[in-house]
Every structure is written in C-alpha cells, then in structure tokens.
Design an enzyme around this catalytic site. Structure first.
Site, PDB file in Angstrom:
ATOM      1  CE  LYS A 290      -2.118 -54.378  53.993  1.00 48.21           C
ATOM      2  NZ  LYS A 290      -1.411 -54.053  52.808  1.00 48.21           N
TER       3      LYS A 290
ATOM      4  CE  LYS B 154       5.513 -52.022  56.011  1.00 48.56           C
ATOM      5  NZ  LYS B 154       5.254 -51.320  54.754  1.00 48.56           N
TER       6      LYS B 154
ATOM      7  CE  LYS C  49      -1.608 -47.912  50.836  1.00 48.90           C
ATOM      8  NZ  LYS C  49      -0.193 -48.124  50.979  1.00 48.90           N
TER       9      LYS C  49
HETATM   10  P1  ATP Z   1       1.590 -50.070  53.546  1.00 50.42           P
HETATM   11  O1  ATP Z   1       0.702 -50.204  54.679  1.00 50.42           O
HETATM   12  O2  ATP Z   1       2.625 -49.000  53.694  1.00 50.42           O
HETATM   13  O3  ATP Z   1       0.901 -50.048  52.211  1.00 50.42           O
HETATM   14  P2  ATP Z   1       2.108 -52.909  53.330  1.00 50.42           P
HETATM   15  O4  ATP Z   1       2.564 -53.640  54.556  1.00 50.42           O
HETATM   16  O5  ATP Z   1       0.780 -53.168  52.796  1.00 50.42           O
HETATM   17  O6  ATP Z   1       2.438 -51.374  53.571  1.00 50.42           O
HETATM   18  P3  ATP Z   1       4.476 -53.790  52.013  1.00 50.42           P
HETATM   19  O7  ATP Z   1       5.268 -53.581  53.212  1.00 50.42           O
HETATM   20  O8  ATP Z   1       5.109 -53.368  50.770  1.00 50.42           O
HETATM   21  O9  ATP Z   1       3.066 -53.145  52.109  1.00 50.42           O
HETATM   22  O10 ATP Z   1       4.061 -55.321  51.910  1.00 50.42           O
HETATM   23  C1  ATP Z   1       5.013 -56.284  51.656  1.00 50.42           C
HETATM   24  C2  ATP Z   1       4.418 -57.622  51.487  1.00 50.42           C
HETATM   25  O11 ATP Z   1       3.730 -58.001  52.676  1.00 50.42           O
HETATM   26  C3  ATP Z   1       3.404 -57.713  50.346  1.00 50.42           C
HETATM   27  O12 ATP Z   1       3.622 -58.904  49.627  1.00 50.42           O
HETATM   28  C4  ATP Z   1       2.083 -57.730  51.038  1.00 50.42           C
HETATM   29  O13 ATP Z   1       1.118 -58.423  50.306  1.00 50.42           O
HETATM   30  C5  ATP Z   1       2.432 -58.456  52.352  1.00 50.42           C
HETATM   31  N1  ATP Z   1       1.517 -58.048  53.408  1.00 50.42           N
HETATM   32  C6  ATP Z   1       1.339 -56.802  53.889  1.00 50.42           C
HETATM   33  N2  ATP Z   1       0.427 -56.786  54.866  1.00 50.42           N
HETATM   34  C7  ATP Z   1      -0.016 -58.078  54.977  1.00 50.42           C
HETATM   35  C8  ATP Z   1      -0.983 -58.719  55.811  1.00 50.42           C
HETATM   36  N3  ATP Z   1      -1.689 -58.031  56.692  1.00 50.42           N
HETATM   37  N4  ATP Z   1      -1.178 -60.044  55.673  1.00 50.42           N
HETATM   38  C9  ATP Z   1      -0.450 -60.752  54.774  1.00 50.42           C
HETATM   39  N5  ATP Z   1       0.475 -60.216  53.965  1.00 50.42           N
HETATM   40  C10 ATP Z   1       0.692 -58.891  54.053  1.00 50.42           C
END
Ligand code: ATP
Ligand code: LTN
Length: 332
Positions: A196, A199, A114
C-alpha cells in the site's frame, strides 16, 4: 437525516493514496448525497498509538484540516472537527473495549502488520485501536463510513460490536455500512507495488505527498517501478506497477481502465508516465495553492470550532444513553 462519518490520522503528510481512497470520495459524496449530514474528523488520538513528535503532531493536525478544505470539503456542508476535542470518543472507546474480545483485536491484520514492523515498545493502544475506531463511528450513529480497503476489517468489527451491544442492552447504536470507492480503494507504493502507498513508509520515493514539490512528483512517477514487458495493460498479478499507475490515472481523470488500455495500446511506458505526471500535477497544483491560503487563515479555526460544537451535542447525548444502558454511575 442519514449520517456519514470518516476520519484520517494526522501521522504525517497526506498522500495521493489518501486523496484517491478517501478525500476525493468525501468531496464527491458531499454533492451526491445532499440529504446526508457529514462528519469528517482528524483522528489525532489514533496517531499516538505509535510515537509522535509533539510539535510535528500539532502542525499535522491543522495541516490535515487545511488539506481537507483545500481538496474541496465544503465547511457549510460538513462538520469538520478534531477527535481529541470531544472526550466522549475515549469514553465510548472504553465501553467498546468492554464489549470486544481480546481475540478479535489480535486478529486484525493492520495490527499484526504494524506490530511486525516494530520490534519493541509496542503500545497497548495499537492493539485496542479498533475499539476507538468503533467508538468514533457509533457515537454519531453513522449510517455510511467511506473508507479505503485497509479499513474494511475495522468497520466489520464495528458492526459486530454494535450488534452485540444492542442485543445485550437494547437498541442503542446504528449498525454502519462501509462504502468503498469504485476505483482506487488501494493505491500501491511506487517502489514496491505489491504494498500500500503509505505515508509512514521510510522511502519518500514510494509515495506522492499532496504537498510535494511538483517537480519531485514528476520524477517520482517517472522512476516508478514497472516491468520489462512493455505493454500497458491491467494485470495486478503480473504487472502490479503498471496496474497501479493505471488505477491512479483512471481515478484522477475519471476514465475507465479499459479506455486507458485502448488509448495507450501502442504507447511506451515513458509516454504513459509523462501523461500521468501531467494529470497528477494538474490535480495537485490547485490543492496546494488553496492549502497555502487556508493554513494561515482564521477561517480554519472557526470551521473546527463549529464542527466540534455540533459533534459535542450529539456525542454527549449518546454517551448519557450508553452509561444509562450499562447501569453506570447514577444516571437513570
Ligand atoms: P498510516 O500509514 O499512518 O497507518 P494511513 O494513510 O493508512 O496511515 P489514514 O491516514 O488514517 O491512514 O487513512 C485515511 C484514509 O485514507 C483511510 O480511509 C484509508 O483507507 C485511506 N487510504 C490510506 N492509504 C490509502 C491508499 N494507499 N489507497 C487508498 N486509500 C488509502
Ligand atoms: N483507522 C482509520 C482512521 C479512522 C477512521 C475512523 C476512519 C479512525 N477512526 C472512523 C473511518 C471511521 C485509518 O487508519 N485509516
């Protein structure tokens, strides 16, 4: 009674990656673990590690709560609450910062990623964020922490901090275990399948939002990046696009990747993608319907109030214990 805890940041709308890697797992676990108390929260304090628009953040917090419930979290089974409503998270976070070493924070891959994407104004909290995450978990004596792959390092650090604190000050925290989904712990971007699905990504074609227009969802799947080989088989190294689509399909349909490879052995990518689009749309349609009912309903605030009340009870007692162990203030 054992405890399970997990959180999601309200930094935008939730994606299919969040659903497969997190939300869907919570819903399954709530039936599979009847003797476990559930704590699921909206990690709004984590959101401000990067700039947020105030109105948007406020909207996202309620929206994430409604999405949780729309995906099937049962408010009778789960304590659903908003992190910033329980000040003890911040109190314990500071104690965790005073337990962790700077080197440990700097080594976290997510921080390095990040930080690399931002050029200026990197906030201190982006680096110290794992201390807040450790606090989130340790405050409630969570035994099980369901997470996607990307959070593994943070839970490992949490375990180390719990052990370090317990050794220095006496048994205070439960050392948590991470829990990963069998398939779908890391759903990839539809446009860059080596990254990955995220969002916070700039290109909306790279992710599917749970609240996306359903026609847009179909188009995103149809235009997902694949390869020129033409056979449907799982090979992350050489065929990351198809492998990702197979993972999404297998997770949502509760099938094994092997079965899907057999079923689609003679099929074209177009047929496979059309079938997958149907499955994704059939999954999202009822979630979206329930979401639009819930977001306007007073039940949502009631659930969040009750969740906060239970969380507060536990957090208050734990914090008193921690301050006492450290010799802070006049607590005896
Ligand atoms: P950001 O991009 O803002 O860091 P994020 O989607 O990575 O957001 P969170 O929204 O806090 O972070 O993630 C919530 C949960 O969703 C966590 O347990 C994370 O591991 C899971 N998660 C996020 N993206 C994925 C993905 N692409 N595949 C599987 N699990 C995911
Ligand atoms: N850091 C996580 C969200 C999160 C979390 C937690 C997950 C914050 N606190 C405690 C599990 C337990 C993320 O970015 N996905």
């Amino acid at each position: 009674m054992k405890r399970l805890l997990s959180g999601i940041k309200p930094t935008g709308q939730l994606t299919l990656g969040n659903y497969i890697g997190a939300l869907r797992q919570f819903v399954k676990l709530q039936d599979e673990l009847p003797d476990t108390e559930f704590f699921i929260f909206i990690a709004d304090l984590h959101a401000i590690t990067t700039p947020q628009d105030k109105g948007q953040l406020r909207h996202n917090i309620k929206s994430v709560a409604a999405v949780y419930m729309a995906c099937g979290l049962d408010p009778g089974r789960v304590n659903l609450f908003i992190q910033s409503e329980i000040p003890e998270h911040v109190m314990l976070s500071y104690v965790m910062e005073s337990t962790a070493y700077i080197g440990e924070m700097e080594r976290m891959t997510q921080y390095k990623d990040k930080k690399g994407r931002q050029t200026e104004g990197i906030r201190t909290s982006l680096m110290t964020y794992p201390a807040l995450m450790a606090a989130d978990i340790l405050l409630y004596d969570a035994d099980i922490v369901p997470i996607g792959d990307d959070q593994k390092q943070h839970v490992e650090l949490t375990r180390n901090l719990a052990i370090r604190f317990n050794n220095a000050h006496g048994q205070t925290f439960v050392v948590p275990e991470p829990f990963f989904p069998k398939t779908g712990a890391r759903i990839k971007s539809l446009t860059e399948p080596d990254k990955k699905m995220d969002k916070s990504h700039d290109n909306p074609k790279s992710y599917i939002l749970l609240l996306d227009d359903l026609n847009a969802v179909k188009n995103k799947i149809k235009s997902a990046v694949t390869d020129s080989e033409g056979t449907i088989r799982y090979d992350v190294k050489h065929k990351p696009g198809i492998s990702n689509l197979l993972t999404i399909y297998a997770s949502l349909a509760d099938l094994s990747i092997k079965d899907l490879e057999k079923r689609y052995a003679e099929s074209s990518y177009a047929t496979f993608k059309a079938d997958l689009a149907e499955i994704v749309v059939d999954t999202l349609r009822p979630i979206q319907e329930r979401y639009h009912e819930l977001i306007k309903h007073p039940l949502l605030d009631q659930v969040l109030d009750e969740g906060a009340k239970r969380a507060k009870e536990i957090a208050r007692i734990k914090m008193l214990k921690v301050y006492k162990r450290l010799g802070l203030g006049r607590v005896k």
